[in-house]
Design an enzyme around this catalytic site. Structure first.
Site, PDB file in Angstrom:
ATOM      1  N   GLY B 148     -49.394 -30.520 -15.524  1.00  0.00           N
ATOM      2  CA  GLY B 148     -48.370 -30.410 -15.113  1.00  0.00           C
ATOM      3  C   GLY B 148     -49.134 -29.726 -13.961  1.00  0.00           C
ATOM      4  O   GLY B 148     -50.178 -30.383 -13.602  1.00  0.00           O
ATOM      5  N   CYS B 149     -48.471 -29.817 -12.324  1.00  0.00           N
ATOM      6  CA  CYS B 149     -49.054 -29.719 -11.028  1.00  0.00           C
ATOM      7  C   CYS B 149     -50.243 -28.612 -11.068  1.00  0.00           C
ATOM      8  O   CYS B 149     -50.839 -28.999 -10.469  1.00  0.00           O
ATOM      9  CB  CYS B 149     -47.623 -29.407 -10.288  1.00  0.00           C
ATOM     10  SG  CYS B 149     -47.174 -28.532 -10.876  1.00  0.00           S
ATOM     11  N   TYR B 150     -50.013 -27.506 -11.584  1.00  0.00           N
ATOM     12  CA  TYR B 150     -51.112 -26.196 -11.316  1.00  0.00           C
ATOM     13  C   TYR B 150     -52.043 -26.568 -12.596  1.00  0.00           C
ATOM     14  O   TYR B 150     -53.190 -26.953 -11.298  1.00  0.00           O
ATOM     15  CB  TYR B 150     -50.326 -25.159 -11.986  1.00  0.00           C
ATOM     16  CG  TYR B 150     -49.249 -24.292 -10.933  1.00  0.00           C
ATOM     17  CD1 TYR B 150     -50.146 -24.081  -9.979  1.00  0.00           C
ATOM     18  CD2 TYR B 150     -48.414 -24.404 -11.494  1.00  0.00           C
ATOM     19  CE1 TYR B 150     -49.256 -23.360  -9.192  1.00  0.00           C
ATOM     20  CE2 TYR B 150     -47.325 -23.470 -11.192  1.00  0.00           C
ATOM     21  CZ  TYR B 150     -47.647 -23.006  -8.995  1.00  0.00           C
ATOM     22  OH  TYR B 150     -46.198 -22.317  -8.232  1.00  0.00           O
TER      23      TYR B 150
END
Lengths: 348, 348, 348, 348
Positions: B148-150
């Site tokens: 995921g991005c985070y």
């Protein structure tokens, strides 16, 4: 009508003061000064005031200002402390939006602002103008230091926890995000739309001037020694501060229910017109206070663990500056504290 | 040329994949699927691709996808785990941008994504596609779960500290700010310009799906048990993640010099093309990585105290999604890891 | 490799030139000058270039620049005309992004730019660098004047109509909207985020410097006398120009079908890599060209009446400045015109 | 206190009405309806109203609405014309913010809105609620059609020219730019921040619903036949309309001095509280009216030629919708026209 003067009215806090004051039922703005814009009509610089204010900037003149009942300083640091003593001597109330009267420790002032404090005696008399934490001291004071924008959001968010000794004060973290208007109205490349829009950054991580101010304020309400990490960020919007506050429950309190925290916050601010504790589980948005003097707060205890997360939002130009200045004026002048300050936030 | 397929190409990660792939020297996009847009030319939906891609969306068809060398899934959660087994059986490499293969614990998957995992066997073979932390496992894998991005921004920022046991892992804080594209291309009121512009808010403070993924990743590189508080925020910009990471030096290390931390980070990422440790004292801006696959990091020790602050920025659609997917593809296909990924960020 | 120099590389057109040139397969940037930033590494000012460019700013030095094959000027007006003659004498090609060589009429130049032209002889040799309208003159030229951003969007939009004598040239209207980067990277209050965001305004309605340039260009391709009303607007975005062009069909042509206009535009630009005539009925968005050298155009005939509306969008920093400069460089150096210029626009 | 009801209060015009009405000294909001949000407290949907409004949405109920003195419709087109007749019969004043009563020609209504008009009789009695052009008709009317946002800005800008027969009415051009809030609060992909931010586009060039409304209004004040080209644009901001209006001086008036045009505009609006003719040479910004009910106008005659350029800005949600609705309410109820409408624009 209360006659007020404004010293240094060309910046964003200046125009925001004017927006609030021209609509205030008990106030008349009789003088507004600016060295650089002497002679210019205010509504030429700020056309939103066309039809609301028939006044031009004039050079700062203590005599003329002394005829006011109250003078606001919306100046760079260092100006208010030069002029305030003479005004106070003339029985004029002073509400200073700059940092000159915020730090009681003159050594700290020198360290963070790079100048000697020139009226330490008056400084000791000055009240720190965060009414929700310091109302008694403001009433009857002659000089009020309006808190910085970050300090307002951070202190209001941490206060219920620290006043009640619930968290480990040695490890407080304040991660704060501000709109660009906090940087003022100066022709700096860093604040151009093309430099700030579509981007996010932290700044001043090694040390920001609001750090000692926040620490001073939190220490006042805490029995234990305060250690604070404060990281401000620049956010691509005009107005708004979002403070995300982290602290750890004291070990003796582990298991403290979120419900009781919610009640604690609600009770603490039950009588405060300008602090709104949101329902449990809320995530306040800065736009919900845009243009208003509100601070909206919510408190979370993620996963039921012992880290408490407080979310605190204000409009940096209102509750974080001009609105809070007017709130202090209302107190100083014996008006209702919310007189002229009941604007509904502009949303969307 | 490597023949690739894309399942679910109508969202922002889909168009970003296409932007990167049409310029990739070793790849040909041979099929792109969408149930809803079947028959529509891709460049009608995304006119930036006019002249670059002569392809229309088709219905998902495993047979046709099986003729590809590699298939990307840019789909909502739950789709990839349905189709991946058949593709893998046909010797097609799978790079999944959804969450289906990120969490090794199927109970956690069920808890956070609300569905049973349908191919737990394949899950155990899947590699977590954060090359800088897990390159060996990716090479030779048949299924890669793109982080995921985070999780990408947070893990890259914390890694040097945790790998070296420098900080108290029980009290990690990740305060992360994301642009709105992270919320995807769906017609939701919450993501309208009028709801998100000129405002800032935290969201999902009680629990965000990326929390278990980050915890899983940090636990892998930490000798001690990891406790993480993760607070994501929505920021009024299109692209970018800014993660501000807080941790406390182990008490035995108090006095650790900032200089040595800087060196530690520089050495850790010295050979990584996509991780840029900025000079000491830097404050990376998200715009410095806009459109590029870079992660820029700086490490601070404010006031010389024992709280370490790491700033980590990525473009959520590139290093946080499509770019990292292509990076994984390059590894899987034996290409140079940065092949087709040397775009300079668009600034301003 | 072609050795190029850049004079005045600190502004937005400078960094955009660098973004394009570091990725250009046939070019090496060997010198970049700035008086104010002499000695500073370029990637300290523009961190997006970290890892892509190992160069520092130096003071302008004609000798050193003379060793280049080609020199770009990304300077304020008045600089290029001082240095160009010496460079041309040394057989260096000059591509000027400023206005110094745009207006052939030196009286007009003086009127609009407030200075005498210092090399009128060289001016007569200079080619106007809008390849789609003036390619032949550029080839073999020693000095190319890169058109202004507005003039590029407006001329490309009007050209098919004027070249074919279809509209009343005495009443042309160009209503143009520009992102703020067109105002450059200078510390001016007017361009702060807080002054430009969440607002729209026209400016320079009495007369903008691009007016004579556009008129000159339109007159060249028109048999009849050109009368133009040009109103530029500032739009709250970083990049992009949207020109909305109004003209009236010649009375003899009333009844001209929209279909034939669509075909006319498509045929006119059929062989132009950088001009994309959108399908009939389209409304091009500026974001569809963000970061790319494309101009996208559509033509409308609302309600079938005799007013023709052309919509023309470019990225002001690419096709409106740096990209077009590189396009001209490619022509001057005998490269493919789109060499190094096939970037896909960043969308979203 | 005047008892008012609001039908359809969940959209942006609804919340803006509430922002104005809760601060209005003569009004009490007694009912607000929404089918979809029945039972929800209004301040849960719009937290800016916390502390200002103690009301929940209810299902629309004509009986309950009939107890009001006045009912606002902030509904999609087609709703007001169903409910208005019964309310009018019950002596309730109706102020409709939708399009149902704007077009007097029911054929046009059907053509542009795709539905039959269901109460043509009441339509003939309805007043077009642009007070500055139609005040007499509004007073004493039972149904007022609040003008569209674009029509307000365009008609106020053109009016002085057309009323005096100064320009060629056959070739009027209105190039208008709107913030995204004009598109309403609906979950449409087209209005996401990621689709609209950092971009500019024209839309509905072949024909927009406000075209017949503007034409109808301009025709009323013009002796000659009106031909209008109207091109709306979507601008990356929340609020604001900037109309740039082009017309050509009648040939008999060529030579007309700009000074006299300035005086003409000033005199026309000298007694209008909500229309501000800016000083000669001004360029009004939309932010100068953000949150206020003002329209600011300037008039230019570029280069002294015969094309007149009028710049007209409003806040689309205030003077373009909710503010103008309240202005009409004030007229209908015999209050001062600016009662509760003297907000200063929020700037910055």
């Amino acid at each position: 009508m209360i006659q007020v003067g404004i010293v240094g009215g060309t910046g964003y806090t200046g125009v925001e003061l004017l927006r609030l004051l021209v609509a205030h039922p008990e106030v008349s703005v009789s003088v507004i000064t600016s060295r650089s814009e002497d002679g210019l009509r205010v509504d030429e610089l700020y056309p939103n005031l066309r039809g609301h204010l028939d006044l031009a900037f004039t050079k700062p003149d203590v005599k003329r200002l002394s005829e006011c009942d109250l003078v606001f300083f919306a100046t760079p640091h260092g100006v208010a402390m030069e002029m305030a003593p003479e005004l106070v001597a003339a029985s004029v109330k002073v509400v200073d939006l700059s940092a000159d009267f915020r730090l009681q420790d003159t050594e700290q002032f020198k360290q963070w602002y790079g100048m000697e404090h020139t009226c330490p005696d008056l400084l000791t008399e000055a009240a720190y103008g965060l009414p929700e934490l310091n109302r008694a001291a403001i009433t009857g004071s002659s000089v009020v230091a309006v808190p910085g924008c970050y300090p307002t959001a951070v202190q209001l968010g941490f206060a219920p926890l620290l006043e009640n000794g619930l968290v480990d004060t040695a490890r407080l973290i304040a991660d704060a995000k501000s709109g660009v208007s906090g940087a003022g109205r100066q022709g700096k490349i860093d604040n151009l739309l093309c430099e700030t829009s579509e981007s996010m950054k932290a700044y001043a991580v090694p040390g920001h001037r609001h750090l000692p101010e926040i620490s001073q304020g939190l220490q006042r309400i805490s029995a234990d020694s305060v250690g604070l990490t404060f990281v401000p960020h620049l956010t691509p919007m005009i107005r708004g501060i979002h403070a995300t506050l982290y602290s750890t429950l004291c070990s003796t309190l582990t298991g403290q229910s979120t419900q009781s925290l919610q009640e604690l916050f609600e009770q603490r601010y039950a009588d405060e017109y300008f602090v709104d504790v949101m329902p449990a589980g809320s995530h306040p948005q800065t736009r919900s206070v845009k243009g208003s003097n509100q601070c909206r707060i919510s408190v979370h205890q993620p996963q039921g663990q012992d880290v408490i997360v407080v979310l605190s939002v204000i409009d940096n130009l209102v509750k974080g500056a001009a609105g809070q200045a007017v709130q202090n004026m209302n107190i100083l002048c014996g008006l209702e504290e919310n007189c002229g300050l009941s604007q509904v936030a502009l949303m969307p």
